[in-house]
Design an enzyme around this catalytic site. Structure first.
Site, PDB file in Angstrom:
ATOM      1  N   HIS A 292      24.575 -56.785  70.654  1.00 55.22           N
ATOM      2  CA  HIS A 292      24.740 -58.250  70.590  1.00 55.22           C
ATOM      3  C   HIS A 292      26.211 -58.624  70.394  1.00 55.22           C
ATOM      4  CE1 HIS A 292      20.454 -59.383  70.592  1.00 55.22           C
ATOM      5  NE2 HIS A 292      20.265 -58.281  69.908  1.00 55.22           N
ATOM      6  N   ASP A 352      20.517 -54.856  64.936  1.00 54.93           N
ATOM      7  CA  ASP A 352      19.281 -54.880  65.720  1.00 54.93           C
ATOM      8  C   ASP A 352      19.522 -54.503  67.182  1.00 54.93           C
ATOM      9  OD1 ASP A 352      20.751 -57.366  65.762  1.00 54.93           O
ATOM     10  OD2 ASP A 352      19.147 -58.194  66.996  1.00 54.93           O
ATOM     11  N   GLU A 353      18.468 -53.978  67.789  1.00 56.98           N
ATOM     12  CA  GLU A 353      18.367 -53.821  69.240  1.00 56.98           C
ATOM     13  C   GLU A 353      19.569 -53.131  69.881  1.00 56.98           C
ATOM     14  OE1 GLU A 353      15.474 -57.403  70.569  1.00 56.98           O
ATOM     15  OE2 GLU A 353      17.519 -58.052  70.183  1.00 56.98           O
ATOM     16  N   ALA A 354      20.006 -52.017  69.289  1.00 56.19           N
ATOM     17  CA  ALA A 354      21.113 -51.249  69.883  1.00 56.19           C
ATOM     18  C   ALA A 354      20.525 -50.300  70.929  1.00 56.19           C
ATOM     19  CB  ALA A 354      21.877 -50.504  68.802  1.00 56.19           C
TER      20      ALA A 354
END
Ligand code: TNX
Length: 537
Positions: A292, A352-354
């Site tokens: 992100h 998050d969400e790597a």
């Protein structure tokens, strides 16, 4: 017990009063459903009666009715401990809330003055230490209303209860007809969880100082004590960083729609910190990493493994280059400046969400960022994925949609509960909701309310839970009105899950109290979702 029966020989119990306990529907319905102005109770056409003294969100720990009503006098004062500037400041805050609708002068005076009848007193003198940081006792009698708390924060929380006990028109910005009454009785109230928050995503769409202040005020109204700001994401970097100026001037120059974006200067951010602080709310800043991060990667080519800056509007998943030293110099600079702007103990590092990184890249990255944040004197908060790393027991994992929070608990860390299918304020209420997303399911007002933070996630029990947070992501939200529509009324329910005891909770009882919030929110000019699940008056 029937209507009007004596309770323990100590005064009459009007219809539906709940005496120092959670609601008992049998008692409430036994009293019938007629609204009585004299008793200041509230009903819905088909639902239970909720006694006025307990008609508050979050529901108080105990409410013991008294006789009659208090009426704020036109020449009333707000009396506060003279030697404590914080108590005086809470007094001024209360006066500012009450002046527009009442049109009264409401001077704030030292409590040593002999009070005018129909006045309000705020004090921390000789208060019960068992009330803790945020608890309060509110005592309302015919001629006086007084708030006692061990700390000024408790007075501030008690003031919110007072606002909800006055007629809804008290929230109007212009003078309204009184009388400005509150039901007599005593409320003794303390919170269940230490962390009661909401998050606002200012990265996907930027919201400026005035909007964030209004959001802080809505959180404060429901006794929340944390506002988490999601300050960076792929689509925008929203905080001035003096050592890396292009983050804001370039990385903040757009938004998810390709609109103009924006960012907070450090001075503006400081204003937000101070504003939140004056409401006894800790601002929790988030810089989301390592994924992100497109806005940062677009601003500084050297943060990319290939040394090439992507366009500001790239769509693919992003990640900082975890193998470059400059990445950690960058993070150290950002965290140093952010820590300097942050009086509170927490910095949120995202995590998050790597999806483009493997564990050999992600885990050492999180460990290293945790060390950087610690070196700047702050505690790490991160989305629950960070629990794959070696997190400190003082770090905090935010549960949203996996079972990784259990790994945080195993490492001795506490968890903030934000289960997406319950607590995400960006999820649509129903298929007909035009704003919002629906990846976690539709979250009607009842769904958002009916869960318990200490039992919803296997392996995470009450002592592991630091509290509750309701995140509001802004991919689809473009205005304050959009924010309000998605947040309210669900935010009120999350505030109650964070503050009130779990025992005796029921949707049928809650929906009656929630209905009574409708006119209050309307008087504030809040664009709330009028869910058909609630019998709004
Ligand atoms: C997941 S929750 C995300 C956000 C999105 C959100 C939309 C989380 C830690 N990551 O980046 O905005 O879903 O609902």
């Amino acid at each position: 017990m029937t209507c009007g029966e004596k309770v323990g020989g100590a005064g009459r119990a009007p219809c539906g009063w709940v005496v120092a306990a959670a609601f008992t529907l049998s008692v409430l319905t036994a009293c019938g459903s007629a609204t009585s102005v004299g008793r200041v109770s509230t009903t819905t056409p088909s639902g239970p009666t909720v006694p006025a003294l307990a008609n508050v969100i979050p529901t108080p720990r105990s409410a013991t009715p008294g006789d009659g009503v208090f009426a704020l006098a036109p020449d009333a004062g707000i009396y506060a401990d003279p030697d404590d500037p914080e108590v005086l400041a809470v007094g001024r805050y209360l006066a500012e809330r009450l002046r527009p609708a009442t049109g009264y002068g409401l001077g704030v005076a030292a409590s040593s003055a002999s009070p005018v009848a129909g006045s309000i007193t705020l004090t921390t003198t000789d208060a019960d230490p068992a009330l803790g940081e945020e608890g309060y006792v509110l005592t309302i009698a015919v001629g006086s209303a007084s708030l006692s708390a061990f700390r000024p924060a408790g007075l501030f929380r008690g003031v919110q209860t007072m606002r909800q006990l006055l007629p809804p028109a008290i929230e109007s910005a212009t003078p309204q007809a009184g009388p400005w009454t509150m039901p007599a009785g005593t409320i003794r109230d303390t919170p269940r969880f230490a962390w009661r928050g909401t998050m606002l995503d200012v990265a996907r769409h930027f919201f400026g100082v005035a909007d964030v202040q209004r959001y802080i005020d809505l959180a404060a109204f429901y006794k929340m004590n944390r506002v988490h700001l999601h300050l960076s994401d792929d689509q925008g970097w929203r905080l001035e960083i003096r050592s890396w100026p292009r983050l804001a001037t370039y990385g903040g120059s757009s938004d998810i729609d390709g609109g103009p974006g924006g960012y907070f200067t450090q001075d503006e951010y400081g204003q937000l910190v101070a504003y939140a602080r004056s409401r006894y709310i800790t601002l929790v800043p988030e810089i989301d990493m390592p994924a992100h991060t497109n806005a940062a990667l677009a601003s500084y080519a050297e943060l990319n493994c290939d040394g090439v800056a992507p366009p500001l509007h790239s769509t693919g998943p992003s990640a900082l280059c975890t193998s470059k030293d400059i990445t950690y110099r960058f993070i150290d600079d950002v965290m140093r400046e952010l820590a300097g702007l942050t009086p509170g103990p927490y910095i949120h590092i995202g995590g998050d969400e790597a999806t483009t990184l493997d564990a050999t890249q992600y885990v050492p990255f999180v460990n290293r960022v945790q060390a950087i944040v610690s070196a700047h004197g702050k505690r790490v908060v991160g989305w629950e994925e960070i629990a794959q790393a070696q997190i400190l027991p003082t770090s905090i994992a935010q549960h949203w949609s996996s079972d990784l929070a259990q790994q945080a608990v195993r490492q001795g860390a506490q968890v903030i509960m934000s289960p997406a299918n319950k607590a995400y304020l960006d999820q649509k209420y129903t298929p007909a909701t035009t704003l919002g997303l629906a990846w976690a399911g539709y979250v009607e007002v009842q769904d958002a309310y009916e869960w318990d933070p200490a039992t919803i996630e296997g392996g995470v029990t009450e002592p592991d839970v630091l509290g509750v947070e309701a995140p509001l992501w802004s991919e689809t939200l473009r205005s304050m009105s959009d924010i309000e529509y998605m947040a309210l009324p669900r935010l009120a329910g999350h505030a109650e899950l964070g503050w009130s005891a779990a025992t005796g909770r029921s949707w049928e009882e809650y929906r009656v109290r929630l209905a009574a919030q409708g006119p209050r929110l309307a008087a504030m000019g809040v664009n709330f979702y009028r869910s058909p699940q609630v019998a709004w008056p």
